[in-house]
Write an enzyme that holds these catalytic residues in place. Structure first.
Site, short mmCIF file in Angstrom:
data_model
loop_
_atom_site.label_atom_id
_atom_site.label_comp_id
_atom_site.label_asym_id
_atom_site.label_seq_id
_atom_site.Cartn_x
_atom_site.Cartn_y
_atom_site.Cartn_z
N CYS A 1 28.08 5.04 26.39
CA CYS A 1 27.61 5.66 27.69
C CYS A 1 26.05 5.85 27.85
O CYS A 1 25.46 6.31 26.80
CB CYS A 1 28.12 7.36 27.50
SG CYS A 1 27.65 8.20 28.96
N CYS B 1 25.51 1.56 33.61
CA CYS B 1 26.72 2.47 33.45
C CYS B 1 27.93 2.06 33.05
O CYS B 1 28.27 0.91 33.67
CB CYS B 1 26.81 3.43 34.50
SG CYS B 1 28.21 4.49 34.57
N1 DGL Z 1 29.77 5.88 31.59
C1 DGL Z 1 28.63 6.62 31.79
C2 DGL Z 1 27.44 5.80 31.65
O1 DGL Z 1 27.38 4.85 30.94
C3 DGL Z 1 28.40 7.84 32.57
C4 DGL Z 1 29.18 8.10 33.66
C5 DGL Z 1 29.19 9.72 34.15
O2 DGL Z 1 28.47 9.88 35.12
O3 DGL Z 1 29.93 10.33 33.45
O4 DGL Z 1 26.04 6.00 32.01
#
Ligand code: DGL
Length: 253
Positions: free
Chosen positions: A75, A184
């Site tokens: 993430c 993301c």
């Molecule tokens: N998947 C996450 C990232 O790589 C964030 C997604 C979210 O906003 O929860 O930033």
């Protein structure tokens, strides 16, 4: 000691980190993976820094009680906010974070124009600004796209709603970017729709493969690679059967 521990834990705010998990599995099929998506608290990308830090530490505390030899923070948002805190709290664990693949883009286009599409938390954090400073020749366009995360969480990866959102977020950059970094982990699942909006001339990149490579390197260096059999266990804080099906489908894509 490391040697008895078996699992590679992979953590994200929801199903997005599956885009990193599939790169890990491709690269290291003989490992045992424990994936945890915190969909009950997603999206992280529109929360305060303190909230993201608290949720990330809580997820790591839970995962690291479970026979885990390495933690992959799949993430960008959680990495930007909490990777230093995690490493300070768990100095003996291999902890790998994911960052927007700006280096990959800047290596390819050192004087180019590079878009980074990510959550507003990732884009405002100091870590990202330090990253931009490492590539002074490139012009970086910052593109927040928090709204894509709930779409991917719903399994909406294409169609009019996704196209309209992307057109709105990216329309003004069409024909102007050499590369667009998907910063993301939810976004690689809409990469085709992104490419369609941007056109074939813009190179679309993400950090999933690089993160898997780095994880392999760190495990090999520590002598912690597994010879199999490999397995994948997926868990989600939302306790929702639909999300479990979606996660399994995304892993197979
Ligand atoms: N998947 C996450 C990232 O790589 C964030 C997604 C979210 O906003 O929860 O930033």
């Amino acid at each position: 000691m490391h040697t008895k521990k078996e699992y590679i834990a992979v953590f994200d705010s929801g199903v997005g980190g599956i885009s990193v998990l599939r790169e890990l599995v491709k690269r290291m099929p003989n490992e045992k993976y424990l994936y945890f998506g915190d969909s009950a608290n997603a999206p992280y990308g529109s929360r305060s820094t303190q909230e993201v830090r608290g949720l990330t530490m809580a997820a790591a505390d839970m995962l690291l009680q479970r026979n885990v030899k390495a933690l992959v923070v799949a993430c960008n948002t959680a990495t930007a906010v909490a990777i230093n805190d995690l490493r300070a709290a768990y100095p003996d664990v291999i902890i790998i974070g994911i960052e927007p693949a700006l280096k990959m883009a800047a290596d390819r286009f050192p004087r180019g124009t590079i878009g980074v599409m990510a959550t507003s938390v990732t884009l405002r954090e100091e870590k990202f600004h330090q990253q931009i400073e490492r590539f002074p020749g490139a012009r970086v366009e910052v593109i927040p796209a928090n709204g894509l995360v709930p779409m991917v969480e719903k399994g909406l990866l294409e169609g009019p709603e996704v196209d309209a959102y992307l057109q709105d977020a990216l329309g003004k950059y069409v024909g102007k970017l050499d590369a667009l970094v998907l910063g993301c982990t939810h976004f690689p699942f809409v990469a085709e729709a992104v490419q369609k909006v941007m056109g074939e001339k813009t190179l679309i990149l993400d950090g999933g493969e690089g993160t898997a490579r780095e994880t392999e390197r760190r495990l090999a260096e520590a002598g912690l690679c597994n010879d199999g059999p490999g397995s994948v266990q997926i868990e989600n804080s939302a306790g929702d059967a639909r999300l479990m099906t979606l996660a399994a489908e995304l892993l197979e894509r």
